[in-house]
Write a protein that holds these residues in place. Structure first.
Motif, PDB file in Angstrom:
ATOM      1  N   GLY A  34       0.493  -1.062   0.615  1.00 41.33           N
ATOM      2  CA  GLY A  34      -0.056  -0.096   0.538  1.00 41.33           C
ATOM      3  C   GLY A  34       1.058   1.816  -0.616  1.00 41.33           C
ATOM      4  N   ARG A  89       1.378   8.981   4.846  1.00 39.50           N
ATOM      5  CA  ARG A  89      -0.418   8.100   5.375  1.00 39.50           C
ATOM      6  C   ARG A  89      -0.976   9.376   5.612  1.00 39.50           C
ATOM      7  NH1 ARG A  89       0.162   3.151   4.967  1.00 39.50           N
ATOM      8  NH2 ARG A  89       3.047   2.988   4.362  1.00 39.50           N
ATOM      9  N   GLY A 127      -1.485  -6.553   0.807  1.00 37.67           N
ATOM     10  CA  GLY A 127      -2.501  -5.093   0.220  1.00 37.67           C
ATOM     11  C   GLY A 127      -3.205  -6.204   0.168  1.00 37.67           C
ATOM     12  N   ARG A 128      -3.844  -5.528  -1.674  1.00 40.21           N
ATOM     13  CA  ARG A 128      -5.589  -6.559  -1.757  1.00 40.21           C
ATOM     14  C   ARG A 128      -4.877  -7.265  -2.946  1.00 40.21           C
ATOM     15  NH1 ARG A 128      -5.747  -2.279   0.855  1.00 40.21           N
ATOM     16  NH2 ARG A 128      -6.386  -0.607   1.645  1.00 40.21           N
TER      17      ARG A 128
HETATM   18  O1   DC Z   1      -3.113  -0.302   2.229  1.00 41.12           O
HETATM   19  P1   DC Z   1      -3.669   0.785   2.007  1.00 41.12           P
HETATM   20  O2   DC Z   1      -4.100   1.869   2.526  1.00 41.12           O
HETATM   21  O3   DC Z   1      -2.171   2.055   2.665  1.00 41.12           O
HETATM   22  O4   DC Z   1      -3.178   1.105   0.338  1.00 41.12           O
HETATM   23  C1   DC Z   1      -3.674   2.752  -0.208  1.00 41.12           C
HETATM   24  C2   DC Z   1      -4.707   2.037  -0.991  1.00 41.12           C
HETATM   25  O5   DC Z   1      -3.575   1.463  -2.553  1.00 41.12           O
HETATM   26  C3   DC Z   1      -5.978   0.881  -1.124  1.00 41.12           C
HETATM   27  O6   DC Z   1      -6.706   1.652  -1.004  1.00 41.12           O
HETATM   28  C4   DC Z   1      -5.781   0.252  -2.559  1.00 41.12           C
HETATM   29  C5   DC Z   1      -4.261   0.646  -3.143  1.00 41.12           C
HETATM   30  N1   DC Z   1      -3.673  -0.959  -3.114  1.00 41.12           N
HETATM   31  C6   DC Z   1      -3.921  -2.054  -4.074  1.00 41.12           C
HETATM   32  O7   DC Z   1      -4.583  -1.288  -5.102  1.00 41.12           O
HETATM   33  N2   DC Z   1      -2.717  -2.588  -3.780  1.00 41.12           N
HETATM   34  C7   DC Z   1      -2.452  -3.152  -3.014  1.00 41.12           C
HETATM   35  N3   DC Z   1      -1.849  -4.384  -3.345  1.00 41.12           N
HETATM   36  C8   DC Z   1      -2.070  -2.463  -1.596  1.00 41.12           C
HETATM   37  C9   DC Z   1      -3.175  -1.273  -1.836  1.00 41.12           C
END
Ligand code: DC
Length: 222
Positions: A34, A89, A127-128
């Motif tokens: 992220g 942040r 992450g996502r």
């Molecule tokens: O986990 P975070 O809130 O720091 O992530 C910020 C944004 O980054 C989140 O809303 C979606 C994107 N993100 C992503 O698309 N894929 C990832 N592996 C990590 C984060």
């Protein structure tokens, strides 16, 4: 072969706190993906580029240099050589990251960096799309979630501790919006990988969640 633990889940589920502690206990490197999307978003904000201006965004992505280093075990992100770890942040940067992370060129560049790191080191990566796209062969995959209310309350308390006054209902709305964006984009949307273990931390303490993850790691190592 390096060992990899993939942790995915929505914003505010506690991924980074837990992944960081888990990595420390196992002696692994913690990779906060992220932070990389946030760094790209910071560059767009600084340049005044709107995520709707796709050509400008993709050009900025091509020109930018994002790198990761570790200082006393803690991940630092660099934007064109500047350490921006403390600048990414802000809520504004997170909201921009959620929008710009839907762009394929941005994802390609950052996923490449993430895979290079996992090939070199034992990692806990959060992450996502880690279990579904970045590391589909990860040794352990976890989908960590919690209810919207629990996640909003955690964020709310964090702000209060920092002395910042925020509106709980607004945080809930932001979280719902972010979940929707992250789960409904075309490329690598947030979803639980078929072979990921679901952990709902709504009624679990941090140590309890970490212990559950360690148990999954040990089972895999047998
Ligand atoms: O986990 P975070 O809130 O720091 O992530 C910020 C944004 O980054 C989140 O809303 C979606 C994107 N993100 C992503 O698309 N894929 C990832 N592996 C990590 C984060």
């Amino acid at each position: 072969m390096a060992f990899s633990i993939a942790i995915d889940g929505p914003a505010g589920a506690g991924k980074s706190t837990i992944a960081k502690a888990l990595a420390k206990r196992l002696g692994f490197i913690y990779v906060d993906t992220g932070a990389m999307y946030r760094t790209m978003a910071l560059e767009l904000l600084r340049k005044g580029i709107s995520p709707e201006d796709v050509p400008a965004m993709e050009q900025a992505c091509q020109d930018v240099e994002i790198s990761i280093a570790y200082e006393e075990g803690s991940q630092q992100v660099y934007l064109n050589g500047e350490n921006v770890s403390s600048l990414i942040r802000r809520e504004e940067v997170g909201n921009m990251a959620s929008v710009s992370a839907a762009n394929g060129k941005i994802r390609e560049k950052l996923v490449d960096l993430q895979r290079q790191m996992a090939a070199r080191e034992n990692v806990v990566m959060d992450g996502r799309d880690i279990g579904t796209c970045v590391l589909p062969q990860a040794d352990v995959k976890i989908y960590l979630t919690a209810s919207v209310h629990t996640r909003a309350m955690r964020r709310y308390k964090e702000y209060l501790e920092k002395g910042q006054k925020v509106d709980l209902q607004q945080i809930e709305k932001d979280i719902e919006k972010r979940d929707y964006q992250d789960m409904h984009r075309d490329i690598s949307p947030l979803k639980q990988a078929e072979d990921a273990v679901l952990l709902d931390s709504s009624d679990m303490g941090i140590e309890e969640v970490i212990d559950a993850m360690i148990a999954l790691y040990e089972k895999k190592k047998q």
